[in-house]
Design a protein around this motif. Structure first.
Motif: not given
Length: 368
Positions: A37-65
């Motif tokens: 046994s060990t208590d040095n353990a944590y829940v993990h998930s394969d988190i996806t970081v979203v980044s743009p492929k092109v450079s431009a100003y953000v016009r809309e954000v359609r999702v909330a936290e």
């Protein structure tokens, strides 16, 4: 009387201690000694970081936290004016190259007519040369018999020479017209290459235009949203993260001294600190290829004079069933206590590619 009661109580305590000790020893021998046994353990998930492929100003954000999204949903929209103009420019370039190909095709058709015309000129010149040759031959024969004047003979000779020159000229013109076909074909190949280049540039411009609409690559929950309207987005700069809940697993960091009897596929009992009393059943899925210290920013250098032996820990990935009692409630980062049941492992060697790497699909797991 008091001594008798005291004796009975002490005897009862002794018996209870013996029974408790015996039960504890039996439990340890049959089960406890196999549990790591060990208590040095944590829940993990394969988190996806979203980044743009092109450079431009953000016009809309359609999702909330903390919003649940599906793969393909629009997360944000970038300003696309510059990219629309580039697409139009690339389309015009493609149209220009196609027009150039059409022009070359028309020239090739014209060149075929010119070749036919030159061939006809050659035939005419050859006929004229044959006529002049016959006149020359007759005049020479008459001149030899003094039936024709020298002037007439010289005129026939000049006409023959002119006819030969005209024939050579017509043949040279025919060869030139034929060579022009090769020039036009080479020009067509070059224009086709430029057309393919223009089409590739058009596809790139269209891809950049499409990339101004940022979509979710996977199903998940929006987290760590840092994008705002008016922000200048650049490739590689994080806009938000997607956590694919409830697809989570546990990473338990076991001591190296606990790994000798641990194998993939063994049962694991998991208890989440945030939900005390709730015990989940999982399985050992794979082992990290190296200890955690080897993946740190500054790996230890033990070839020094000041050496202190420290027990190393190896991350062990533990799979949880999708239909577990806490499905949808677990979040990456939660603290966990993990207990691995190593019974049945025996002295079998670790499965190659699994203890120090993930189990390959279809690969057998050593067990008894």
């Amino acid at each position: 009387m008091a001594k008798g009661v005291r004796k009975i109580v002490l005897s009862g305590v002794a018996v209870a201690a013996l029974v408790g000790g015996g039960f504890g020893g039996w439990h340890w021998w049959t089960e406890g000694r196999f549990i790591e046994s060990t208590d040095n353990a944590y829940v993990h998930s394969d988190i996806t970081v979203v980044s743009p492929k092109v450079s431009a100003y953000v016009r809309e954000v359609r999702v909330a936290e903390n919003q649940q999204v599906a793969a393909g949903d629009v997360l944000a929209v970038l300003d696309d004016q510059d990219f629309t103009a580039k697409v139009a420019e690339a389309e015009a370039n493609v149209a220009g190259q196609k027009a150039a190909l059409g022009t070359i095709a028309s020239k090739l058709e014209l060149q075929r007519a010119l070749i036919d015309q030159a061939a006809a000129s050659v035939a005419s010149a050859e006929a004229e040369q044959r006529r002049a040759q016959q006149d020359f031959d007759r005049t020479r024969a008459l001149a030899n018999e003094s039936w024709a004047s020298k002037q007439k003979f010289e005129t026939a000779d000049a006409d023959l020479r002119k006819a030969v020159a005209a024939t050579n000229k017509a043949r040279a013109a025919l060869d030139a017209e034929k060579d022009q076909v090769g020039v036009l074909n080479a020009s067509r190949v070059e224009t086709e290459a430029r057309l393919r280049q223009a089409e590739a540039a058009l596809q790139t411009a269209r891809n950049d235009l499409a990339n101004t609409v940022i979509r979710a690559p996977v199903d998940g929950v929006v987290g760590n949203r840092g994008v705002q309207v008016g922000q200048y987005a650049r490739p590689g700069v994080q806009l938000l993260s997607l956590v694919p809940l409830p697809d989570v697993y546990v990473v338990a960091n076991f001591k190296e001294t606990q790994l000798s009897r641990m194998r993939p596929g063994q049962a694991v009992t998991v208890e989440i600190d945030a939900y005390p009393g709730k015990r989940l059943e999982g399985k050992v899925e794979s082992f990290a290829p190296a200890s955690g210290s080897q993946f740190s920013l500054l790996p230890p250098e033990n070839a020094t004079g000041n050496f202190t032996k420290i027990v190393q820990r190896v991350p062990v990935r533990i799979a949880l069933p999708h239909d577990n009692a806490l499905a949808g409630l677990l979040r990456p980062g939660l603290s966990v206590t993990a207990e691995v049941d190593t019974r049945g492992s025996g002295d079998a060697p670790h499965v190659a590619g699994s203890v120090f790497g993930a189990v390959r699909p279809g690969q057998a797991v050593a067990s008894k």
